[in-house]
Design an enzyme around this catalytic site. Structure first.
Site, PDB file in Angstrom:
ATOM      1  N   HIS A  80     -11.151  28.972 -30.907  1.00 30.33           N
ATOM      2  CA  HIS A  80     -10.791  30.370 -30.672  1.00 30.33           C
ATOM      3  C   HIS A  80      -9.583  30.469 -29.749  1.00 30.33           C
ATOM      4  CE1 HIS A  80     -15.070  31.215 -31.951  1.00 30.33           C
ATOM      5  NE2 HIS A  80     -14.307  31.842 -32.808  1.00 30.33           N
ATOM      6  N   THR A 129      -7.066  28.325 -29.311  1.00 30.52           N
ATOM      7  CA  THR A 129      -5.795  27.939 -29.941  1.00 30.52           C
ATOM      8  C   THR A 129      -5.147  29.100 -30.710  1.00 30.52           C
ATOM      9  OG1 THR A 129      -6.732  25.746 -30.131  1.00 30.52           O
ATOM     10  CG2 THR A 129      -4.724  26.137 -31.362  1.00 30.52           C
ATOM     11  N   ASN A 135     -36.606  32.379 -25.744  1.00 32.96           N
ATOM     12  CA  ASN A 135     -36.716  32.131 -27.195  1.00 32.96           C
ATOM     13  C   ASN A 135     -35.473  31.483 -27.765  1.00 32.96           C
ATOM     14  OD1 ASN A 135     -39.199  33.228 -27.345  1.00 32.96           O
ATOM     15  ND2 ASN A 135     -38.444  35.284 -27.864  1.00 32.96           N
ATOM     16  N   ASP A 139     -18.683  48.496 -22.557  1.00 26.72           N
ATOM     17  CA  ASP A 139     -18.757  48.917 -23.944  1.00 26.72           C
ATOM     18  C   ASP A 139     -17.482  49.578 -24.452  1.00 26.72           C
ATOM     19  OD1 ASP A 139     -20.401  48.509 -25.997  1.00 26.72           O
ATOM     20  OD2 ASP A 139     -21.402  50.465 -25.890  1.00 26.72           O
ATOM     21  N   HIS A 178     -12.415  18.901 -42.440  1.00 25.83           N
ATOM     22  CA  HIS A 178     -13.672  19.669 -42.488  1.00 25.83           C
ATOM     23  C   HIS A 178     -13.415  21.126 -42.872  1.00 25.83           C
ATOM     24  CE1 HIS A 178     -11.876  20.974 -38.823  1.00 25.83           C
ATOM     25  NE2 HIS A 178     -12.933  21.612 -38.378  1.00 25.83           N
ATOM     26  N   SER A 210      -7.442  24.588 -38.934  1.00 24.67           N
ATOM     27  CA  SER A 210      -6.878  23.419 -39.616  1.00 24.67           C
ATOM     28  C   SER A 210      -6.332  23.809 -40.982  1.00 24.67           C
ATOM     29  CB  SER A 210      -7.940  22.324 -39.770  1.00 24.67           C
ATOM     30  OG  SER A 210      -8.298  21.827 -38.503  1.00 24.67           O
ATOM     31  N   GLY A 222     -21.086  25.693 -40.713  1.00 27.33           N
ATOM     32  CA  GLY A 222     -20.485  27.014 -40.481  1.00 27.33           C
ATOM     33  C   GLY A 222     -19.748  27.568 -41.696  1.00 27.33           C
ATOM     34  N   GLN A 240     -17.209  26.493 -43.131  1.00 30.41           N
ATOM     35  CA  GLN A 240     -16.281  25.516 -43.718  1.00 30.41           C
ATOM     36  C   GLN A 240     -16.373  25.358 -45.235  1.00 30.41           C
ATOM     37  OE1 GLN A 240     -17.164  22.255 -41.113  1.00 30.41           O
ATOM     38  NE2 GLN A 240     -16.436  23.356 -39.326  1.00 30.41           N
TER      39      GLN A 240
HETATM   40 BR1  BUP Z   1     -10.337  17.645 -33.246  1.00 30.06          BR
HETATM   41  C1  BUP Z   1      -8.697  18.342 -32.756  1.00 30.06           C
HETATM   42  N1  BUP Z   1      -6.570  18.097 -31.767  1.00 30.06           N
HETATM   43  O1  BUP Z   1      -7.973  16.343 -31.805  1.00 30.06           O
HETATM   44  P1  BUP Z   1     -10.634  24.299 -36.419  1.00 30.06           P
HETATM   45  C2  BUP Z   1      -8.404  19.651 -33.028  1.00 30.06           C
HETATM   46  N2  BUP Z   1      -7.202  20.168 -32.669  1.00 30.06           N
HETATM   47  O2  BUP Z   1      -5.160  19.815 -31.728  1.00 30.06           O
HETATM   48  P2  BUP Z   1     -13.200  23.360 -35.280  1.00 30.06           P
HETATM   49  C3  BUP Z   1      -6.258  19.386 -32.050  1.00 30.06           C
HETATM   50  O3  BUP Z   1      -8.088  22.361 -32.640  1.00 30.06           O
HETATM   51  P3  BUP Z   1     -14.859  25.444 -36.356  1.00 30.06           P
HETATM   52  C4  BUP Z   1      -7.753  17.517 -32.087  1.00 30.06           C
HETATM   53  O4  BUP Z   1      -5.255  21.678 -34.615  1.00 30.06           O
HETATM   54  C5  BUP Z   1      -7.091  23.287 -34.519  1.00 30.06           C
HETATM   55  O5  BUP Z   1      -6.117  24.173 -34.083  1.00 30.06           O
HETATM   56  C6  BUP Z   1      -6.619  21.849 -34.363  1.00 30.06           C
HETATM   57  O6  BUP Z   1      -9.951  24.310 -34.992  1.00 30.06           O
HETATM   58  C7  BUP Z   1      -6.925  21.592 -32.931  1.00 30.06           C
HETATM   59  O7  BUP Z   1     -11.948  23.448 -36.288  1.00 30.06           O
HETATM   60  C8  BUP Z   1      -8.265  23.382 -33.579  1.00 30.06           C
HETATM   61  O8  BUP Z   1      -9.793  23.583 -37.386  1.00 30.06           O
HETATM   62  C9  BUP Z   1      -9.599  23.175 -34.279  1.00 30.06           C
HETATM   63  O9  BUP Z   1     -10.896  25.718 -36.748  1.00 30.06           O
HETATM   64  O10 BUP Z   1     -13.872  24.732 -35.360  1.00 30.06           O
HETATM   65  O11 BUP Z   1     -12.759  23.193 -33.910  1.00 30.06           O
HETATM   66  O12 BUP Z   1     -14.121  22.338 -35.802  1.00 30.06           O
HETATM   67  O13 BUP Z   1     -16.236  25.064 -35.902  1.00 30.06           O
HETATM   68  O14 BUP Z   1     -14.567  26.892 -36.164  1.00 30.06           O
HETATM   69  O15 BUP Z   1     -14.574  24.993 -37.726  1.00 30.06           O
END
Ligand code: BUP
Length: 428
Positions: A18, A20, A77, A97, A319, A324, A342, A344
């Site tokens: 979130h 990034t 819980n 709120d 993933h 990504s 999630g 993905q």
């Molecule tokens: Br691992 C890794 N370096 O080594 P996603 C990730 N990243 O810069 P996530 C790095 O983190 P969700 C590393 O470039 C991307 O901006 C990558 O976010 C960066 O996957 C971010 O791709 C990772 O959305 O989250 O973290 O598994 O659970 O939401 O899929």
């Protein structure tokens, strides 16, 4: 317009996935002359977040940081011990709120997964739980049928914190002025149109595709000289994001797979504790020895953006975390999708449909080993890696998606115009 640019406060949720995109959006708004304040929840969940944030603020003097103290939260819980989910809930309880300012939502997932989230309060998913492993689909108005097997398992359980958070957010959507999305019109046009035509859900504020979010220079993460010595587009980048650790058995099979493919690879390996000894224990000294000229296994955090931009990278075993997906889209590289949890699987479907590579559905949710998750054998992985890296047609399609993505963000492009429109609306 000559009016004063607006002051925008951005408040990211917990986790690097979130933080990034919010930092990227912050720099995009600042470059359009907005005054930007970045509000961050304290204490943060991970050390990665605090390190990253302080180096970002140190190198972006025009963006102000503001700390927001989250109230202590003693859950009863407990349906999950995921520290990120617990922080989402603690933050939700800590905020006022109504701040009487125009409020936008920044979405860090695909438009298609968002459609499922927005509909969750109206779906009685519990009754479909027993079909989650079948080939049955769910009908959501305005959308192509959604395979039940693509829905993250916790979402079938209405008591799970993941579901209660999504349901509570979904019921508040209509309070927002708009929903900014890290995507662009041409990537998933049907879903974006269905959302904006009110077919998916009524009373939804406008969905505003302003992505792929642009990156910024961050002098962090080591440079990998090894990559500089590899031929153009020859290296497969392997990473499953910041939240996934695979079973040891699956890690070993993945090792066999990349080795069998004969392709060059750069593999970012996350395990509970990855030091040199553990790498040797996980993959075997002989694996590391045999592949030392072909590949590189790195542990911990890398600068993924810098890697994906490198001319030696030719494909991504991913993933399909949404960040990504959007990062690789900007580079116009094909994905071999292996969703882990999630959103993905749904993201993988969207990426494949947009022309960004392959998703091998029968690999199921990754992770390997127990819990009904299938162990995917090295032979299968190797075959698909060869297909990904060798198929010129896939590369050409991905390159084209990349060109469209960049066009969307250029002056006059669809995403740039939408963002400028939002800024115009916010001017005092
Ligand atoms: Br691992 C890794 N370096 O080594 P996603 C990730 N990243 O810069 P996530 C790095 O983190 P969700 C590393 O470039 C991307 O901006 C990558 O976010 C960066 O996957 C971010 O791709 C990772 O959305 O989250 O973290 O598994 O659970 O939401 O899929």
């Amino acid at each position: 317009s000559q009016r004063t640019p607006p002051h925008v406060a951005l408040f990211p949720s917990a986790g690097m996935d979130h933080l990034t995109p919010f930092l990227r959006l912050a720099t995009m708004l600042a470059s359009q002359n907005c005054v930007v304040t970045l509000v961050t929840a304290q204490p943060p969940v991970s050390a990665a977040e605090s390190t990253y944030l302080s180096s970002f603020l140190a190198s972006h003097a025009q963006i102000k940081g503001l700390e927001f103290q989250v109230l202590p939260f003693e859950p009863t819980n407990l349906t999950t011990d995921d520290p990120f989910f617990l922080q989402f809930e603690a933050t939700r309880r800590s905020i006022a709120d109504d701040l009487c300012i125009p409020n936008y939502i920044v979405l860090t997932t695909s438009a298609r997964f968002f459609s499922l989230m927005a509909n969750r309060p109206h779906l009685t998913l519990e009754k479909y739980a027993k079909f989650s492993g079948s080939d049955k689909s769910l009908e959501i108005p305005g959308l192509a049928p959604l395979p039940l097997s693509s829905i993250p398992p916790p979402l079938f359980n209405s008591d799970h914190l993941f579901t209660t958070l999504i349901t509570s957010n979904a019921t508040s959507l209509s309070k927002a002025k708009g929903i900014l999305m890290n995507t662009f019109d041409g990537f998933d046009p049907e879903t974006i149109a269905a959302l904006n035509n009110g077919r998916v859900i009524s009373n939804l504020p406008p969905v505003l595709p302003v992505g792929p979010f642009e990156t910024y220079e961050l002098k962090q993460g080591h440079h990998l000289p090894w990559l500089d010595d590899q031929p153009a587009e020859s290296v497969l980048y392997v990473s499953f994001g910041s939240r996934t650790t695979m079973s040891k058995d699956q890690i070993r099979e993945l090792g066999h797979g990349v080795e069998r493919s004969g392709c060059r690879f750069l593999w970012v390996l996350k395990a509970k504790k990855v030091d040199k000894e553990e790498l040797e224990e996980l993959l075997g000294v002989s694996f590391l020895e045999r592949t030392k000229n072909k590949g590189m296994v790195v542990k911990g955090w890398v600068n993924q953006e810098a890697i994906l931009e490198h001319p030696a990278i030719g494909g991504f075993l991913s993933h399909c975390g949404w960040n990504s997906v959007m990062e690789v889209t900007r580079q116009g590289l094909p994905i071999l999708a292996w969703p882990q949890h999630g959103d993905q699987k749904i993201n993988a479907e969207v990426a494949e449909k947009a022309g960004l590579g392959l998703w091998i559905r029968q690999w199921g949710w990754g992770g390997g080993g127990g819990g009904g998750v299938r162990l995917v054998r090295g032979e299968e992985i190797g075959e698909k890696v060869i297909e990904l890296m060798g198929d010129e047609n896939l590369r050409a399609k991905a390159r084209k998606v990349g060109e469209e993505a960049r066009k969307a963000g250029d002056e006059g492009g669809s995403s740039k115009k939408v963002l400028q429109g939002v800024i115009e609306m916010l001017k005092p």
